[in-house]
Scaffold this active site. Sequence first.
Site, PDB file in Angstrom:
ATOM      1  N   GLY A 126      23.592 -24.184 -32.700  1.00  0.00           N
ATOM      2  CA  GLY A 126      22.771 -23.058 -32.248  1.00  0.00           C
ATOM      3  C   GLY A 126      23.613 -22.007 -31.544  1.00  0.00           C
ATOM      4  O   GLY A 126      23.121 -21.271 -30.690  1.00  0.00           O
TER       5      GLY A 126
ATOM      6  N   ARG B 211      24.541 -22.420 -40.122  1.00  0.00           N
ATOM      7  CA  ARG B 211      24.145 -22.671 -41.505  1.00  0.00           C
ATOM      8  C   ARG B 211      24.909 -21.739 -42.440  1.00  0.00           C
ATOM      9  O   ARG B 211      25.250 -20.618 -42.069  1.00  0.00           O
ATOM     10  CB  ARG B 211      22.645 -22.454 -41.678  1.00  0.00           C
TER      11      ARG B 211
ATOM     12  N   LEU C  67      21.723 -28.873 -39.819  1.00  0.00           N
ATOM     13  CA  LEU C  67      21.162 -29.980 -39.049  1.00  0.00           C
ATOM     14  C   LEU C  67      20.239 -30.836 -39.895  1.00  0.00           C
ATOM     15  O   LEU C  67      19.780 -31.888 -39.468  1.00  0.00           O
ATOM     16  CB  LEU C  67      20.395 -29.448 -37.842  1.00  0.00           C
TER      17      LEU C  67
ATOM     18  N   SER D 194      13.000 -29.276 -22.886  1.00  0.00           N
ATOM     19  CA  SER D 194      12.226 -28.071 -22.573  1.00  0.00           C
ATOM     20  C   SER D 194      11.060 -28.387 -21.641  1.00  0.00           C
ATOM     21  O   SER D 194      10.475 -29.476 -21.706  1.00  0.00           O
ATOM     22  CB  SER D 194      11.672 -27.513 -23.880  1.00  0.00           C
TER      23      SER D 194
ATOM     24  N   GLU E  76       8.304 -27.339 -22.137  1.00  0.00           N
ATOM     25  CA  GLU E  76       7.149 -27.547 -23.023  1.00  0.00           C
ATOM     26  C   GLU E  76       6.803 -29.035 -23.131  1.00  0.00           C
ATOM     27  O   GLU E  76       5.708 -29.387 -23.552  1.00  0.00           O
ATOM     28  CB  GLU E  76       7.442 -26.989 -24.415  1.00  0.00           C
TER      29      GLU E  76
ATOM     30  N   TYR F 292       6.114 -28.277 -31.298  1.00  0.00           N
ATOM     31  CA  TYR F 292       7.439 -28.036 -30.703  1.00  0.00           C
ATOM     32  C   TYR F 292       7.656 -28.954 -29.495  1.00  0.00           C
ATOM     33  O   TYR F 292       8.696 -29.626 -29.378  1.00  0.00           O
ATOM     34  CB  TYR F 292       7.555 -26.569 -30.276  1.00  0.00           C
TER      35      TYR F 292
ATOM     36  N   HIS G 150      13.876 -19.316 -20.216  1.00  0.00           N
ATOM     37  CA  HIS G 150      15.031 -18.514 -19.800  1.00  0.00           C
ATOM     38  C   HIS G 150      15.242 -17.387 -20.798  1.00  0.00           C
ATOM     39  O   HIS G 150      15.229 -17.593 -21.996  1.00  0.00           O
ATOM     40  CB  HIS G 150      16.271 -19.373 -19.604  1.00  0.00           C
TER      41      HIS G 150
ATOM     42  N   ARG H 130      17.366 -12.251 -25.939  1.00  0.00           N
ATOM     43  CA  ARG H 130      16.215 -13.059 -26.337  1.00  0.00           C
ATOM     44  C   ARG H 130      15.688 -12.572 -27.685  1.00  0.00           C
ATOM     45  O   ARG H 130      15.698 -11.364 -27.976  1.00  0.00           O
ATOM     46  CB  ARG H 130      15.146 -12.889 -25.248  1.00  0.00           C
TER      47      ARG H 130
HETATM   48  O1  G4F Z   1       7.662 -16.332 -24.736  1.00  0.00           O
HETATM   49  P1  G4F Z   1       6.849 -17.437 -25.314  1.00  0.00           P
HETATM   50  O2  G4F Z   1       6.633 -17.405 -26.781  1.00  0.00           O
HETATM   51  O3  G4F Z   1       7.582 -18.768 -24.822  1.00  0.00           O
HETATM   52  P2  G4F Z   1       7.086 -20.280 -24.649  1.00  0.00           P
HETATM   53  O4  G4F Z   1       6.004 -20.612 -25.588  1.00  0.00           O
HETATM   54  O5  G4F Z   1       6.831 -20.497 -23.204  1.00  0.00           O
HETATM   55  O6  G4F Z   1       8.365 -21.093 -25.102  1.00  0.00           O
HETATM   56  C1  G4F Z   1       9.681 -20.733 -24.691  1.00  0.00           C
HETATM   57  O7  G4F Z   1      10.052 -21.414 -23.524  1.00  0.00           O
HETATM   58  C2  G4F Z   1      10.143 -22.847 -23.656  1.00  0.00           C
HETATM   59  C3  G4F Z   1      10.581 -23.416 -22.315  1.00  0.00           C
HETATM   60  O8  G4F Z   1       9.445 -23.782 -21.621  1.00  0.00           O
HETATM   61  C4  G4F Z   1      11.130 -23.203 -24.738  1.00  0.00           C
HETATM   62  F1  G4F Z   1      11.208 -24.536 -24.849  1.00  0.00           F
HETATM   63  C5  G4F Z   1      10.689 -22.571 -26.036  1.00  0.00           C
HETATM   64  O9  G4F Z   1      11.644 -22.848 -27.039  1.00  0.00           O
HETATM   65  C6  G4F Z   1      10.624 -21.070 -25.833  1.00  0.00           C
HETATM   66  O10 G4F Z   1      11.912 -20.608 -25.531  1.00  0.00           O
HETATM   67  O11 G4F Z   1       5.417 -17.485 -24.619  1.00  0.00           O
HETATM   68  C7  G4F Z   1       5.244 -17.485 -23.225  1.00  0.00           C
HETATM   69  C8  G4F Z   1       3.790 -17.338 -22.880  1.00  0.00           C
HETATM   70  C9  G4F Z   1       2.852 -18.265 -23.653  1.00  0.00           C
HETATM   71  O12 G4F Z   1       1.938 -18.825 -22.742  1.00  0.00           O
HETATM   72  C10 G4F Z   1       2.124 -17.387 -24.625  1.00  0.00           C
HETATM   73  O13 G4F Z   1       0.803 -17.810 -24.939  1.00  0.00           O
HETATM   74  O14 G4F Z   1       3.372 -16.018 -23.229  1.00  0.00           O
HETATM   75  C11 G4F Z   1       2.079 -16.083 -23.832  1.00  0.00           C
HETATM   76  N1  G4F Z   1       1.882 -14.917 -24.685  1.00  0.00           N
HETATM   77  C12 G4F Z   1       0.907 -13.986 -24.504  1.00  0.00           C
HETATM   78  N2  G4F Z   1       0.973 -13.054 -25.474  1.00  0.00           N
HETATM   79  C13 G4F Z   1       2.615 -14.580 -25.770  1.00  0.00           C
HETATM   80  C14 G4F Z   1       2.029 -13.411 -26.264  1.00  0.00           C
HETATM   81  N3  G4F Z   1       3.689 -15.156 -26.340  1.00  0.00           N
HETATM   82  C15 G4F Z   1       4.225 -14.546 -27.434  1.00  0.00           C
HETATM   83  N4  G4F Z   1       5.330 -15.097 -27.995  1.00  0.00           N
HETATM   84  N5  G4F Z   1       3.667 -13.403 -27.975  1.00  0.00           N
HETATM   85  C16 G4F Z   1       2.560 -12.796 -27.427  1.00  0.00           C
HETATM   86  O15 G4F Z   1       2.085 -11.764 -27.924  1.00  0.00           O
END
Ligand code: G4F
Length: 329
Positions: free
Chosen positions: A9, A34, A62, A128, A130, A152, A182, A187
Amino acid sequence: MTRRALITGITGQDGSYLAEHLLGLGYEVHGIVRRVALEDPARRFNRLAHVLERLTIHPASLESYASLFSIFSRHEFDECYHLAAQSFVAESFADGFSTLNTNINGTHYMLAALRELQPGCRFYFAGSSEMFGKVAEVPQNEETRFHPRSPYGISKVAGFDLTRNYREAYGMFCASGILFNHESPRRGFEFVTRKITSTVARIKAGLADELRLGNLDARRDWGHAADYVRAMRLMLVRDESDDYVVATGGTHTVREFCERAFARAGLDWERHVRVDERFYRPAEVDLLVGDSSKARRELGWEPRYNFEQLVDEMVDADLRAVMGDKKEA
Ligand code: G4F
């Protein structure tokens, strides 16, 4: 002696910061990518362009045990950082099968190949927050029960268990970081923070007018990726391997992220943000906030960025990028 590290990665946000960090410490840094990425270097290596000449890149997948086996049979490593994964939670709901296949088998293949060929190589697994999902307590620490709420998260619990099992069953040095969200200017655009900051920049430049988001009440413990990769390495230079939560301990809603990001660009978020049901998830993780006291105590780690500095850096970088693009057009 120069230490040699392998990063899976390496082209991603964390991989690029980690590669920089290890190069800065005098490591010889190798990465797995890849073959398709090698065919499109300008796009796939954009986060690494400034250090690419100092890296050794190996084509491998992978999904192929044989390709990983081949690398470990030809090159010896002191440390292996396994960061590669399908990491977008929303996508894991859309295609759970491939997320589970890639994330679980990929981790298992790495561990099995190392056990076979280089059992002395130290292994880091990117766990994570998560994995905590429907949280059993607030804040979450290394003892908090896992209750993942997405394919995930389930794949990460399996990877975490595999990593611990290789430590316990075969005596290998295997550590997992349980990293909370993070972010950084590197990002991916699909994650909410970068979606916000990149759209703020486009609105400021007159290239867009609205930002459609899902759950504005979701809370996250957002830190800076450059801080978190330092913790990864600290885990691998200990006398014994263990698992660590890496987090700021602070929590903010998506709404608060919007407020700060729009204000940084001199905009009013309420004029531009629209809630769109399409971006809601079938199951949400509402309150993730980490207790990283073990990492602070045993690794001597602490974050250097706070929430405001993180948001401002991301907005400023996206504003510069959009203004640069406009000038060129
Ligand atoms: O930025 P997100 O997509 O990140 P999420 O789901 O927290 O996951 C990230 O962090 C994890 C660590 O805890 C990692 F393991 C994982 O790989 C990744 O890096 O979403 C953050 C939050 C969620 O609650 C989502 O429902 O933002 C909320 N959200 C609201 N509107 C949105 C949106 N998320 C995304 N992606 N897009 C939206 O429009």
